[in-house]
Design an enzyme around this catalytic site. Structure first.
Site, PDB file in Angstrom:
ATOM      1  N   ASP A 135       3.297   8.416   1.939  1.00 51.04           N
ATOM      2  CA  ASP A 135       2.863   8.745   0.593  1.00 51.04           C
ATOM      3  C   ASP A 135       2.630  10.248   0.577  1.00 51.04           C
ATOM      4  OD1 ASP A 135       2.101   8.484  -1.995  1.00 51.04           O
ATOM      5  OD2 ASP A 135       0.070   7.819  -1.561  1.00 51.04           O
TER       6      ASP A 135
ATOM      7  N   THR B  52       0.416  12.283  -1.106  1.00 49.12           N
ATOM      8  CA  THR B  52      -0.960  12.767  -1.072  1.00 49.12           C
ATOM      9  C   THR B  52      -1.658  12.323   0.206  1.00 49.12           C
ATOM     10  OG1 THR B  52      -1.034  12.611  -3.475  1.00 49.12           O
ATOM     11  CG2 THR B  52      -3.127  12.848  -2.325  1.00 49.12           C
TER      12      THR B  52
ATOM     13  N   ASP C  75      -3.376   5.661   1.582  1.00 47.28           N
ATOM     14  CA  ASP C  75      -4.820   5.849   1.463  1.00 47.28           C
ATOM     15  C   ASP C  75      -5.370   5.273   0.166  1.00 47.28           C
ATOM     16  OD1 ASP C  75      -3.733   7.599  -0.327  1.00 47.28           O
ATOM     17  OD2 ASP C  75      -4.819   9.373   0.365  1.00 47.28           O
TER      18      ASP C  75
END
Length: 779
Positions: free
Chosen positions: A302, A304, A534
Site C-alpha cells: 500500500d 501510505t 495498515d
C-alpha cells in the site's frame, strides 16, 4: 435496558461502579495467548511417540545389562532439552512484544478518557471507537453521526453496514468508517469474541510446505518402525542368536530409523528465527509464517506507510469553475468539521484550516469502499473524496487538471456540492475545488525496495489513491515497472484479474474487494504473495495473502490479523524479516538430507537383515559417533549460517541428490563388509567396526556436499568433525564397542574401501540422484 445501566455519556462509570463489576465478575477476559504455555511446551516436547519408543527401547537395552548402549537416550534427552529451551526463549520474546503491541481501548470513567487493556473492560463501560478499531465486546451504540461496520467475520457478508444510535454491534466487528461512543453490554465468555478470536486467519493460510513434508515422513515412519523392529527381532532369535544380541541389534535398527533431530532442528530454527526477529522489533504471530514469507516472490504494497511516511500535509485548495477561493475554503472547513473524521487525511486538512462549529443534519463518514465522505448542513450537502467515485463521468477539463497535479506527486481530492448523499455515488455532484495533499517518501525507501528487487521479489503497488499519483511516487522510490499503471475504478464490476496482474504493476483507485481479487490472481498464477497494510481497506487482501505484514501504527483490526507486526512501523525491518525467513528455511532444507540418510539406510538394512543369516551390523552405542559428529552437531552450526538466496523448494531435491545416494552407498558397503566377514571369518566386533567406519566416511562426504558453498568456517567444521570421528576410534574404541584399527591386516580391508567411498558416492549422486529427480520433474 434500565436507566441504571445507561451511564451518562459525559461521566461514564465511576471508579466504585467499575470495582463493583470487577468483584461481580462482569469484566472482559484477555484473548488467547499467541504462544503455548511453558507447561504445554514441556508436555508437547516430552510426550511424543518417538520419545515413547526411545524410552521403551532404553528399557530393553537396560535388560541386557549393556548400559553403555543407553547412551542414545542421552542424545534424545539433550535434543529435547535444547528444543524446550529454544521454544521457551522464543515464547518470552514473543510474549514481551505482544504486551507492547496489545490493543488499548479508550473508555470514559469519572468524566475522563482513559486508556485500558481490553481485558480490563467491564460491563456498561463507555468506549470511544473510531475507524480501524475492532470491537472487543458486544456493545450498544450510544452516540455517533454514523458508523460503517464490517461484520463479515460474523455474517459472512462483505458489504459494510451503517449503524446509528441504539444499534447493537457484535464483538469481532471492524469499523470501516466514522467514530462514536459505544457501551459494553456483554463481556467475557458471553461475547462472540471468544469464538471469533483470530478466526480471520484460522483457515486461509497455506500450510507450511516444509513441516508438511517432515510430518508426512514421520507419519510413514510411525507405521514402519514397530513392525520392522518386531520382524528383525523375531528373525534374529529364529536364527539362534542370543536374546541380548537380538535386542541390541533391533534397538540399533529402530534408533537409526528415528529422525528425531530433524523435527528438533526445524522447531528450534523457527523458534530462533522468531527470537531474532523480536530483537529487531518484529512480532511473529505464527512460526510457520516465517517459512511463508521466505517463499514470497511478490510483495504487494500500500502506498501510505510503506512507500511514503504516512505523514500527510494539506498543501492548498484550488477553486474550480469560477468559485471564490475564500468561499471554497470556508465550505471545506465546515465539511471537515461536520464529518469529524479522524483518519489521516481529515487530520491533515483540519491542521491546515480553522475548525468552525457546525451542526450537521446528516453525515456519511469516509469509507474505503465508497472512497468519499460527506455531510449536509445549512440546507446543502457536500462531499469530499476521489473524483472517480463521486462523479459518474469526470469532465475532460477536470480530469486533465487532476492528471497534471497527480503527475506532480499530489494526492488530489474533489470538494463537491451534491443534491443528496446517496451511495455508492452522490446525486448530481458539482465540483467546487480540488484539495491537494502531499505525502513524503520514506527516507530509506529506495534502498529498501532496491534490496527486494535484488532478492527476486517483485514489488506491486496497490493503492486507493489516483494511479498517476501512486505511479509518480513509486517511480521516485525506484520501484520497477512504475509506468505500467491502471485505474481500477474503470475496469468494471467483473474485471479479468488474471490479465490485470499480468499487465500492470501499479494499481490505483482500488477497492478492498479488488485488492483481494488481485492477490488471488497472483496466487492463481503460481506466486507466493505477501501483503503489507495498515488500514481497514487492507483487511480483505491481507486475509487472502499467503503472508501479511501490518504496521504497529495501523488499525487494531489489521494488527490482529497480520502474521507479522512491525512494532516501530519501520518498513525497513522487512529486510531482516525476509533474510531471517530465508536463512531458516534454506538451512533446514540443506541439512535435512543428513538426518534422512540414517533413516533410509536403517530402514533398508532392517528389511535386508530380516532375511540374512547374520546379525544387524550395529549396536546402539556404535551409532552415537555417526549421529552426533556427522549429523547432530554440524547441522546445528550450519543452520545458523547466513543464506539469503531465494527459496526454491529444495527439500526433495536435497534428499534425492544427497540422502538417497548416501544411503545406497552405506547399504552397499555394509553388504560388502558382510561378505568379507563371511569369507575371511571376521567376528561381529570387527565387521561392525568396519561398518561404522564406512558409514561415517560416507556421511562425512554427504556433510561436505550439504555444506556447500564452502567457506573457511564450513571447511573447518567438516575437518573438525572428521578429526573427532577418527579420535573416537583411536581413543574411545572401548566406549563405542569398536576394535582397534591400527592393525595392518585390518587395514587391508578398510583402506581400499575408504579410498573408493568418495568416487562411488559421487557416481551414485550424479547418476541415480539426477535420474530420479528428472522423473519427479517429468511427472
Amino acid at each position: 435496558m434500565t436507566e441504571r445501566n445507561l451511564p451518562p455519556l459525559e461521566q461514564g462509570l465511576t471508579a466504585a461502579a467499575v470495582q463493583q463489576r470487577l468483584a461481580a465478575g462482569l469484566h472482559n477476559e484477555p484473548l488467547p495467548p499467541l504462544t503455548r504455555s511453558v507447561q504445554q511446551i514441556f508436555r508437547d516436547n516430552l510426550l511424543t511417540l518417538f520419545n515413547l519408543i526411545n524410552v521403551l527401547l532404553g528399557a530393553l537395552v537396560f535388560m541386557t545389562g549393556s548400559y553403555k548402549n543407553l547412551l542414545f537416550l542421552f542424545v534424545v534427552i539433550m535434543n529435547t532439552a535444547i528444543g524446550i529451551f529454544q521454544e521457551i526463549r522464543a515464547k518470552r520474546q514473543v510474549d514481551k512484544l505482544t504486551i507492547l503491541s496489545a490493543a488499548k481501548m479508550t473508555v470514559i470513567r469519572d468524566g475522563k478518557k482513559v486508556s485500558v487493556d481490553q481485558a480490563d473492560l467491564v460491563q456498561d463501560d463507555l468506549i470511544s471507537v473510531t475507524r480501524g478499531d475492532q470491537i472487543p465486546v458486544d456493545v450498544l451504540v450510544r452516540e455517533t453521526t454514523g458508523l460503517e461496520v464490517d461484520e463479515s467475520q460474523i455474517t459472512g457478508e462483505s458489504e459494510p453496514i451503517i449503524k446509528g444510535n441504539g444499534d447493537e454491534l457484535i464483538s469481532g466487528s471492524v469499523l470501516l468508517g466514522g467514530h462514536g461512543i459505544v457501551q459494553a453490554t456483554v463481556v467475557g465468555h458471553g461475547s462472540y469474541i471468544k469464538q471469533l478470536a483470530r478466526s480471520a486467519k484460522s483457515d486461509h493460510r497455506t500450510p507450511s510446505q516444509l513441516l508438511t513434508i517432515i510430518n508426512r515422513i514421520i507419519k510413514i515412519l510411525t507405521f514402519t518402525i514397530i513392525p520392522l523392529g518386531a520382524g528383525l527381532f523375531i528373525s534374529t532369535l529364529m536364527r539362534g542368536t542370543g536374546q541380548n544380541r537380538a535386542i541390541l541389534g533391533t534397538v540399533a535398527a529402530m534408533v537409526g530409523m528415528i529422525p528425531e533431530g530433524l523435527v528438533l532442528l526445524t522447531s528450534v530454527a523457527l523458534a530462533a528465527g522468531a527470537f531474532t526477529l523480536g530483537r529487531h522489533q518484529v512480532l511473529v504471530r505464527e512460526l510457520p509464517a516465517i517459512e511463508a514469507l521466505a517463499r514470497v516472490d511478490i510483495l504487494c504494497l500500500d502506498k501510505t506507510g510503506t512507500i511514503t511516511s504516512g505523514d500527510l500535509k494539506f498543501e492548498r485548495i484550488e477553486p474550480w469553475a469560477d468559485v471564490a477561493a475564500g468561499a471554497v475554503q470556508t465550505t471545506l472547513a465546515k465539511l471537515v468539521s461536520a464529518i469529524n473524521d479522524d483518519n489521516e487525511t481529515a487530520q491533515a486538512i483540519q491542521s491546515g484550516l480553522v475548525k468552525p462549529a457546525v451542526t450537521p443534519d446528516e453525515v456519511m463518514p469516509f469509507s474505503s469502499g465508497r472512497k468519499w465522505s460527506g455531510a449536509s448542513f445549512d440546507g446543502q450537502a457536500y462531499v469530499l473524496g476521489a473524483p472517480e467515485f463521486i462523479f459518474r463521468e469526470v469532465s475532460p477539463a477536470l480530469q486533465q487538471r487532476i492528471q497534471q497535479l497527480a503527475q506532480q506527486g499530489f494526492r488530489v481530492l474533489v470538494l463537491a456540492k451534491v443534491a443528496k448523499l446517496t451511495t455508492p455515488k452522490p446525486m448530481t455532484p458539482e465540483a467546487l475545488g480540488l484539495v491537494l495533499i502531499t505525502d513524503e517518501l520514506r527516507p530509506n525507501a529506495q534502498a529498501t525496495f532496491g534490496f527486494f528487487a535484488k532478492q527476486d521479489v517483485a514489488l506491486k503497488v496497490i493503492s486507493g489513491d489516483n494511479p498517476v499519483t501512486v505511479a509518480s511516487i513509486a517511480k521516485r522510490a525506484g520501484i520497477a515497472g512504475a509506468d505500467q499503471l491502471i485505474d481500477m475504478s474503470q475496469v468494471g464490476t467483473e474485471p479479468d484479474y488474471d490479465q490485470l496482474v499480468a499487465t500492470y504493476n501499479v494499481f490505483g483507485r482500488v477497492t478492498p474487494q479488488q485488492k483481494a481479487g488481485l492477490i488471488k490472481a497472483y496466487q492463481t498464477a503460481g506466486h507466493t504473495v505477501a501483503m503489507t497494510g495498515d488500514g481497514v481497506n487492507d483487511l480483505l487482501a491481507m486475509r487472502q495473502s499467503d503472508c501479511s505484514i501490518a504496521m504497529a501504527s495501523g488499525s487494531e483490526a489489521t494488527k490482529s490479523l497480520a502474521d507479522f507486526v512491525l512494532l516501530d512501523s519501520n518498513f525497513d525491518a522487512m529486510i531482516q524479516v525476509l533474510n531471517e525467513g530465508r536463512r531458516v528455511i534454506n538451512n533446514i532444507e540443506r541439512v535435512a538430507a543428513l538426518y534422512l540418510i540414517k533413516t533410509m539406510y536403517s530402514v533398508a538394512l532392517t528389511v535386508i537383515f530380516i532375511f540374512m543369516s547374520h546379525s544387524y551390523p550395529f549396536e546402539p552405542i556404535q551409532l552415537t559417533p555417526i549421529s552426533s559428529l556427522m549429523v547432530g552437531i554440524p547441522t546445528f552450526f550450519l543452520a545458523l549460517q547466513p543464506d539469503y538466496t531465494r527459496i526454491t523448494s529444495r527439500f526433495m531435491k536435497q534428499v534425492m541428490e544427497i540422502a538417497v545416494p548416501a544411503a545406497i552407498a552405506v547399504v552397499g558397503y555394509i553388504m560388502v563388509i558382510d561378505l568379507l566377514g563371511a569369507e575371511f571369518n571376521l567376528n561381529f566386533a570387527t565387521t561392525s567396526t568396519l561398518s561404522v567406519l564406512l558409514t561415517g566416511i560416507i556421511s562425512l562426504n554427504a556433510l561436505l556436499i550439504a555444506a556447500r558453498p564452502l567457506n573457511r568456517f564450513k571447511i573447518g567444521l567438516v575437518a573438525l568433525m572428521g578429526t573427532l570421528f577418527v579420535m573416537a576410534f583411536l581413543f574411545a574404541g572401548k566406549v563405542f564397542s569398536l576394535v582397534n584399527l591400527l592393525d595392518w591386516h585390518l587395514a587391508l580391508f578398510y583402506l581400499p574401501l575408504i579410498l573408493s567411498a568418495y568416487p562411488v558416492f559421487i557416481l551414485l549422486q550424479n547418476g541415480l540422484g539426477r535420474r530420479v529427480l528428472s522423473k519427479i520433474r517429468w511427472k
